[in-house]
Design a protein around this motif. Structure first.
Motif: not given
Length: 409
Positions: A103, A107-108, A110, A113-114
Motif C-alpha cells: 500500500d 501510494q508512493c 502515484d 498522492t505522494q
C-alpha cells in the motif's frame, strides 16, 4: 531443498543481473519472472532461470510461485524497478515473507498522492497541481508560474518528464502526453510542478537509515537524463544533516520503513526541497566502490529474513558518467572502451549498444550509450580519473536520412 530468490523482471537489465549475481553469492537459486523472458537469455548462461509470467497478473504470479514451491524453498521475492515493486509486496504478504508494504509503495508510485502525503507532514516541496486535460495543464502552469515541470503522475525512469519554459512548450508537451504517443500505465493524469533550481542530491536509505547522499547532474534541458554523479556528495555536516532529516521525514510520511528507498532533492534558496521519493533501490555499485559493501546483497539479506550489514569497510569517493549521444541516427562505431577500462582507478566501463544500432533519444535514462565508473581515496583524484577515461572513448553517429532525402531516393 534448494532455496530460490524470485525476482520480478523490469526494464533495468543491469540491476536485475546484479540481483542474480548477488543471489548466487549468497547460495540462492535466482529465478526471474518476466513477460518477455528472451530479454534475460544471457542470465541463463550465468546459471539463472527465467520463467514467462505476466508480471501484472498477481494471480498468475501466485500460481507460479506455488508451483515452484514443489521444487524449491522460496527464500524471498524482490524486484529492481518501481512498476513491479508493489506487486512484490503483495506476493511477500501472500507467502508470509519479508517485503515492502504494498500500500505504501502504490501510494508512493502515484506522484500526486505522494505529494499530498508529504505536504500533510510538512515536508518542503515545490508547488504542484494535478490536471487531467490540456486546459487544466495550462491553467496550472499559469498559477505556478513558468518555467514548470510537466510529467505523468505515475511513471518512472524520467519517461515523459519535461521542463517547459513557455506556454508553447507546455502545449506541445501536453499534446504529446495526451495525444496517444505516451504509454500510460493508468488513467492519464498530469502533474505540473514548480521548477526548483539548485544542485541535485539523492539520499539513499535502507530501512530507517540514511546510508549516504549522492550529488548528481543532468544532461541538457528540457529533459532530465542523469549525466553524472559523485558519492558521497561533498557536503558540510549541517547540509548533510538537513537532507538526512528531511529524508527520514519522507519515509515516515509515506510508510516506507522497510527496505531501500532513494529520495531526490534540489538545494534551493529555501534549502533542500523534495523532488521525488522512489520506493526502491537507487544506484548500488557506488556503495561498493565508496564504502566497500554491496547494497544489493544487503537488500537481499533483508528479503530472505537476515540482517543486513551497512558498516563501511573503507571510505573512498566514487563517481560515474553516462555516455549521452548528442543526436539521433545510426551508431557507426564506438571505441576506446578497452583503453578507458585500463586507466588506473576505473572500476567499470559498460556499453549498452553496439555498431549499427539506431539511436533515438527519448529524453529518459535509456538514452545512454553506456557509462564509466571510477573511485579513489579523494574527490579530486576520482574526478581526474573519470575525465581521463571518458576522454578516451569516442563514437560516430550518422543522422537518419531526412524525409526529403528518402523521397528523392
Amino acid at each position: 531443498m534448494a532455496r530460490a530468490l524470485i525476482q520480478l523482471g523490469g526494464t533495468k537489465l543491469g540491476a536485475s543481473l546484479r540481483y542474480v549475481q548477488a543471489a548466487q553469492r549468497l547460495g540462492l537459486r535466482p529465478i526471474t519472472f518476466s513477460d518477455e523472458p528472451t530479454r534475460y537469455d544471457h542470465f541463463g548462461a550465468k546459471g539463472a532461470e527465467t520463467i514467462r509470467v505476466d508480471t501484472d497478473d498477481l494471480d498468475a504470479l501466485i500460481r507460479e510461485c506455488s508451483r515452484l514451491q514443489e521444487t524449491y524453498g522460496i527464500a524471498g521475492i524482490t524486484g529492481a524497478v518501481d512498476p513491479v515493486y508493489a506487486t512484490v509486496g503483495k506476493l511477500c504478504r501472500h507467502f508470509d515473507l519479508p517485503g515492502p508494504n504494498p500500500d505504501a509503495v502504490e501510494q508512493c508510485c502515484d506522484k500526486y498522492t505522494q505529494r499530498q502525503l508529504l505536504a500533510a507532514s510538512g515536508v518542503p516541496m515545490p508547488a504542484y497541481r494535478l490536471a487531467t486535460n490540456a486546459a487544466e495543464v495550462e491553467d496550472s502552469a499559469a498559477e505556478i508560474a513558468l518555467p514548470v515541470i510537466v510529467k505523468p503522475a505515475v511513471g518512472s525512469s524520467s519517461v515523459g518528464v519535461r521542463l517547459c519554459r513557455n506556454v508553447d512548450e507546455v502545449v506541445e508537451h501536453t499534446t504529446y502526453l495526451l495525444g496517444g504517443k505516451h504509454i500510460w500505465r493508468s488513467s492519464p493524469r498530469i502533474l505540473i510542478e514548480e521548477f526548483a533550481q539548485g544542485p541535485h542530491y539523492i539520499a539513499h536509505t535502507m530501512g530507517n537509515e540514511v546510508v549516504g547522499i549522492e550529488v548528481a547532474d543532468f544532461g541538457p534541458p528540457p529533459h532530465f537524463v542523469l549525466r553524472e554523479g559523485i558519492f558521497p556528495a561533498p557536503l558540510a555536516d549541517d547540509e548533510y544533516k538537513r537532507i538526512a532529516d528531511v529524508s527520514l521525514s519522507c519515509l515516515q510520511a509515506l510508510g516506507l520503513g522497510w527496505g531501500p528507498a532513494c529520495i531526490e532533492f534540489r538545494w534551493t534558496k529555501r534549502g533542500p526541497v523534495v523532488i521525488e521519493v522512489n520506493p526502491r533501490l537507487g544506484g548500488s555499485q557506488i556503495f561498493e566502490l565508496a564504502y566497500g559493501f554491496d547494497l544489493i546483497t544487503e537488500h537481499i539479506k533483508l528479503v530472505i529474513g537476515d540482517k543486513c550489514d551497512l558498516r563501511r569497510r573503507h571510505s573512498h569517493v566514487a563517481a560515474w558518467r553516462c555516455l549521452l549521444p548528442d543526436r539521433d541516427g545510426t551508431l557507426d562505431w564506438i571505441d576506446g572502451v578497452a583503453r578507458a577500462a585500463a586507466v588506473p582507478g576505473v572500476a567499470e566501463v559498460k556499453l549498452c549498444v553496439g555498431p549499427k544500432t539506431p539511436i533515438i533519444r527519448n529524453g529518459d535514462e535509456l538514452d545512454a550509450l553506456g557509462w564509466v565508473m571510477a573511485a579513489s581515496p579523494s574527490l579530486a583524484q576520482t574526478k581526474a580519473i573519470l575525465q581521463s577515461a571518458v576522454n578516451l572513448i569516442g563514437w560516430s553517429i550518422t543522422p537518419f536520412p531526412s524525409t526529403d532525402e528518402v523521397t528523392l531516393t
